[in-house]
Design a protein around this motif. Sequence first.
Motif, PDB file in Angstrom:
ATOM      1  N   ARG A 127     110.709  39.615 108.404  1.00 30.68           N
ATOM      2  CA  ARG A 127     112.014  40.081 107.906  1.00 30.68           C
ATOM      3  C   ARG A 127     111.848  41.518 107.473  1.00 30.68           C
ATOM      4  O   ARG A 127     110.887  41.856 106.782  1.00 30.68           O
ATOM      5  CB  ARG A 127     112.492  39.226 106.737  1.00 30.68           C
ATOM      6  N   GLY A 130     116.654  47.504 108.296  1.00 32.72           N
ATOM      7  CA  GLY A 130     116.862  48.582 109.258  1.00 32.72           C
ATOM      8  C   GLY A 130     117.067  49.875 108.502  1.00 32.72           C
ATOM      9  O   GLY A 130     117.186  49.906 107.279  1.00 32.72           O
ATOM     10  N   VAL A 145     114.611  48.643 117.294  1.00 31.71           N
ATOM     11  CA  VAL A 145     115.264  47.461 116.718  1.00 31.71           C
ATOM     12  C   VAL A 145     116.352  46.963 117.653  1.00 31.71           C
ATOM     13  O   VAL A 145     116.480  45.757 117.899  1.00 31.71           O
ATOM     14  CB  VAL A 145     115.838  47.777 115.314  1.00 31.71           C
ATOM     15  N   GLU A 149     116.653  43.356 119.370  1.00 31.27           N
ATOM     16  CA  GLU A 149     117.855  42.554 119.121  1.00 31.27           C
ATOM     17  C   GLU A 149     118.508  42.135 120.438  1.00 31.27           C
ATOM     18  O   GLU A 149     118.899  40.975 120.604  1.00 31.27           O
ATOM     19  CB  GLU A 149     118.829  43.353 118.257  1.00 31.27           C
ATOM     20  N   VAL A 154     114.729  39.613 117.630  1.00 29.10           N
ATOM     21  CA  VAL A 154     115.133  39.699 116.225  1.00 29.10           C
ATOM     22  C   VAL A 154     116.634  39.498 116.127  1.00 29.10           C
ATOM     23  O   VAL A 154     117.377  39.768 117.073  1.00 29.10           O
ATOM     24  CB  VAL A 154     114.728  41.042 115.553  1.00 29.10           C
ATOM     25  N   GLU A 156     120.053  40.249 113.569  1.00 28.96           N
ATOM     26  CA  GLU A 156     120.586  40.973 112.421  1.00 28.96           C
ATOM     27  C   GLU A 156     121.166  39.933 111.491  1.00 28.96           C
ATOM     28  O   GLU A 156     121.902  39.052 111.902  1.00 28.96           O
ATOM     29  CB  GLU A 156     121.655  41.974 112.882  1.00 28.96           C
ATOM     30  N   ARG A 164     121.398  47.123 107.044  1.00 26.51           N
ATOM     31  CA  ARG A 164     121.207  45.903 107.815  1.00 26.51           C
ATOM     32  C   ARG A 164     119.789  45.352 107.618  1.00 26.51           C
ATOM     33  O   ARG A 164     118.852  46.087 107.381  1.00 26.51           O
ATOM     34  CB  ARG A 164     121.461  46.190 109.298  1.00 26.51           C
ATOM     35  N   TYR A 166     116.963  42.465 109.381  1.00 26.10           N
ATOM     36  CA  TYR A 166     116.649  41.773 110.622  1.00 26.10           C
ATOM     37  C   TYR A 166     115.605  40.696 110.368  1.00 26.10           C
ATOM     38  O   TYR A 166     114.839  40.762 109.407  1.00 26.10           O
ATOM     39  CB  TYR A 166     116.129  42.782 111.660  1.00 26.10           C
ATOM     40  N   SER A 167     115.567  39.745 111.264  1.00 24.53           N
ATOM     41  CA  SER A 167     114.652  38.624 111.108  1.00 24.53           C
ATOM     42  C   SER A 167     114.088  38.210 112.464  1.00 24.53           C
ATOM     43  O   SER A 167     114.824  38.127 113.452  1.00 24.53           O
ATOM     44  CB  SER A 167     115.405  37.438 110.486  1.00 24.53           C
TER      45      SER A 167
END
Length: 177
Positions: A127, A130, A145, A149, A154, A156, A164, A166-167
């Motif tokens: 985690r 951004g 990123v 994504e 990942v 958001e 933001r 991300y994970s």
Amino acid sequence: MKIALVHAQFETIYPYLDGNGRIGRLLIMALLEYWGLLPEPLMYLSGYLKQHQAEYYRRLSNIRTEGDWESWIDFFLEGVAEAAFNAERSIITIASLISADRRRLLGSSKAGPATYRLFELLPMMPRFAGQTGAQHQFSSRNVAVKALEELGIVLEMTGQKKNRSYSYQSYIELLTR
């Protein structure tokens, strides 16, 4: 076997009403590392002990009332075997996920060096936040990123335009099973 004996002794003599289980289970992992049996706490024996809690308490009680150390050690070693098997299975599953995601990333035309660097950090920081603000709109990190994504590696998490987070969600889900 030594750890099984130490754990049973600790649970018997620990003088506090609360915390016996947590501290006793932590002692197991500390001894595994201290005696060089595991370089890191990769095995989760606590899960086995919690899953078989009634049997765990019964076996500990039988040590005190009947001197039945043998069945305690058998129970404890069964737990070690099951926890080791589960740890191995989890490690293989996690390594397979990372490998598959790495292959997807390497096959992507949108991924550059910054994307590869960020991806390699994900297992250590699944985690992350951004960058914020318009000055970072076209930075290499944002491009990295965005590539991760778009590949679905990942997610958001905030739904916001700024600040933001991300994970690496599929990785986290494997860790929390």
